[in-house]
Design an enzyme around this catalytic site. Structure first.
Site, PDB file in Angstrom:
ATOM      1  CG  ASP A  11     -34.713 -20.299  22.100  1.00 28.64           C
ATOM      2  OD1 ASP A  11     -35.627 -20.802  22.789  1.00 28.64           O
ATOM      3  OD2 ASP A  11     -34.901 -19.799  20.981  1.00 28.64           O
ATOM      4  CE1 TYR A 228     -30.079 -20.083  11.750  1.00 26.67           C
ATOM      5  CE2 TYR A 228     -32.212 -21.160  11.631  1.00 26.67           C
ATOM      6  CZ  TYR A 228     -31.436 -20.070  11.974  1.00 26.67           C
ATOM      7  OH  TYR A 228     -32.024 -18.981  12.562  1.00 26.67           O
ATOM      8  CE  LYS A 231     -27.030 -15.580  12.142  1.00 23.74           C
ATOM      9  NZ  LYS A 231     -25.778 -16.038  11.586  1.00 23.74           N
TER      10      LYS A 231
HETATM   11  C1  F6R Z   1     -33.936 -16.528  14.266  1.00 23.22           C
HETATM   12  C2  F6R Z   1     -35.110 -17.281  14.720  1.00 23.22           C
HETATM   13  C3  F6R Z   1     -36.363 -17.137  13.971  1.00 23.22           C
HETATM   14  C4  F6R Z   1     -36.726 -18.428  13.213  1.00 23.22           C
HETATM   15  C5  F6R Z   1     -38.009 -18.276  12.398  1.00 23.22           C
HETATM   16  C6  F6R Z   1     -38.434 -19.594  11.740  1.00 23.22           C
HETATM   17  O1  F6R Z   1     -32.848 -16.789  15.086  1.00 23.22           O
HETATM   18  O2  F6R Z   1     -35.060 -18.020  15.668  1.00 23.22           O
HETATM   19  O3  F6R Z   1     -36.353 -16.034  13.103  1.00 23.22           O
HETATM   20  O4  F6R Z   1     -35.653 -18.791  12.376  1.00 23.22           O
HETATM   21  O5  F6R Z   1     -39.084 -17.861  13.211  1.00 23.22           O
HETATM   22  O6  F6R Z   1     -38.541 -20.532  12.738  1.00 23.22           O
HETATM   23  P1  F6R Z   1     -39.098 -22.005  12.487  1.00 23.22           P
HETATM   24  O7  F6R Z   1     -38.273 -22.599  11.400  1.00 23.22           O
HETATM   25  O8  F6R Z   1     -38.900 -22.653  13.830  1.00 23.22           O
HETATM   26  O9  F6R Z   1     -40.548 -21.875  12.118  1.00 23.22           O
HETATM   27 MG    MG Z   2     -36.053 -19.492  19.538  1.00 28.09          MG
HETATM   28 MG    MG Z   3     -32.931 -16.063  20.690  1.00 26.39          MG
END
Ligand code: F6R
Ligand code: MG
Ligand code: MG
Length: 373
Positions: A11, A228, A231
């Site tokens: 990503d 974290y 994923k």
């Molecule tokens: C799961 C993922 C998303 C983010 C969520 C919050 O793998 O990438 O669900 O965890 O959108 O993202 P932030 O903290 O970047 O706003």
């Molecule tokens: Mg992402």
């Molecule tokens: Mg992804």
């Protein structure tokens, strides 16, 4: 000469949140990999996205864990991340956890699945890529395909499969692997891989001749970064037909949706939804977790292509045969989402250790007092 099929994903930035990889990033990757074909480093490639993950599928003669091929992927991700940064896309460079490349992308953030093999007369391969989940999401699928005769008729009918398969399982906490053979050790295998938080299938071989049958990524970003960082959206390669499970046996587990860990903030159980490439974008509650499957033929070291050199890609899960699984996924999604932040919709405490929840709980620590009796 043996051919290697390599898929490396990361990503490196996405559009409007963690949803999908927009065209300009795919183009950066296509340009880089075209140049690598011209210099002879790789033989062919296909660039696509699984949700917000940029997927580089390549074939070459350099073998697994080739420093040159991994460097190519790393530099391609860096270039795409720079583009994402210039466009101010979301999460630019998210999965590139190191500034320096050290010979192999494993341990630096990207996910990798590779298989080196002597080509058969015709060698069909299925490439799976999923978003908003983790490598152990393939445990169920690979067990059904390679160990369950109610899924794979070939285990009963095809003499080349009658001796079963060997599964390499990684213990992600201890960083150790164990190999178990089915059908003899299927119960022990299930005892391990049912615990998806810890164990993941990394490879499968056909028992009769130890021929490689499947390979899956095993990156655990949180264990690399110690916190974290999203994923570890996984990839998996599976060889099909003529002594391996038929294409239709490899896809048959996806007649139904099943629950995987991931989804919103990597913190929830969510239904895996099979989709075609055009639907490879995460939306609802950042999901539901999605899986795409590409069918390719590996021929003379390349992905078989048309007269213009465009790779021939079968977008397998766009088929209406998977409509039922899509509906099941939405049914499951609606049940789970009604529960909000209550377990079991949310992952259990040990999995939540690797999310941002502990930071929130820490703030409450000082306010806990002994109960007045
Ligand atoms: C799961 C993922 C998303 C983010 C969520 C919050 O793998 O990438 O669900 O965890 O959108 O993202 P932030 O903290 O970047 O706003
Ligand atoms: Mg992402
Ligand atoms: Mg992804």
């Amino acid at each position: 000469m043996k051919t290697t099929v390599t898929i490396i994903k990361a990503d490196v930035g996405s559009l409007a949140g963690h949803s999908f990889v927009p065209r300009p990033l795919l183009e950066v990757a296509e340009r880089r990999l075209s140049e690598a074909v011209e210099t002879g480093l790789i033989n062919s490639f296909y660039v696509f996205n699984a949700g917000d993950d940029l997927e580089l599928l390549m074939t070459h003669f350099k073998g697994e864990s080739s420093e040159e091929v991994h460097r190519l992927a790393w530099e391609t991700f860096k270039a795409a991340a720079e583009k994402a940064g210039r466009l101010k896309l979301y999460g630019a460079g998210q999965d590139l956890l190191s500034d320096a490349f050290s010979g192999n992308v494993r341990g630096l953030g990207p996910g990798v699945a590779e298989m080196e093999f002597e080509e058969r007369r015709s060698d069909p391969v299925v490439v799976f890529a999923a978003d908003k989940t983790e490598p152990a999401a393939f445990n169920y699928l690979l067990y059904r395909v390679f160990a369950d005769p109610f899924n794979t008729a070939g285990l009963v009918i095809d003499p080349k499969m009658a001796m079963g398969f060997e599964f390499e399982v990684l213990d992600a906490i201890e960083n150790k692997t164990v190999t178990l053979k089915t059908p003899e050790e299927s119960y022990s295998l299930l005892a391990l891989i049912g615990t998806t938080e810890r164990y993941m299938i990394s490879r499968v071989w056909r028992s009769e001749d130890h021929e490689i049958a499947a390979s899956s990524s095993t990156t655990k970003l949180s264990l690399i970064a110690g916190k974290y960082v999203g994923k570890d959206d996984p990839v998996c390669l599976v060889r099909a037909q003529a002594g391996f499970p038929a294409l239709g046996e490899i896809l048959a587990p996806l007649l139904h949706s099943y629950l995987v860990a991931g989804w919103m903030r990597g913190s929830h159980w969510g239904p895996l939804m099979p989709v075609g490439l055009k639907d490879s974008r995460c939306t609802l509650f950042d999901g539901p977790p999605r899986i795409v499957a590409l069918g390719i033929q590996v021929a003379d070291g390349k992905i078989a292509s048309d007269d213009e050199g465009r790779p021939l890609i079968a977008d397998l899960l766009g088929d209406p045969a998977f409509d039922q699984a899509r509906w099941e996924a939405l049914e499951l999604a609606s049940h789970l989402r009604r529960m909000g932040e209550f377990e079991p919709a949310r992952l259990g405490p040990s999995a939540m250790e690797y999310t941002t929840l502990p930071q929130v709980l820490k703030r409450l620590e000082a306010r806990f007092k002994q109960p007045s009796s």
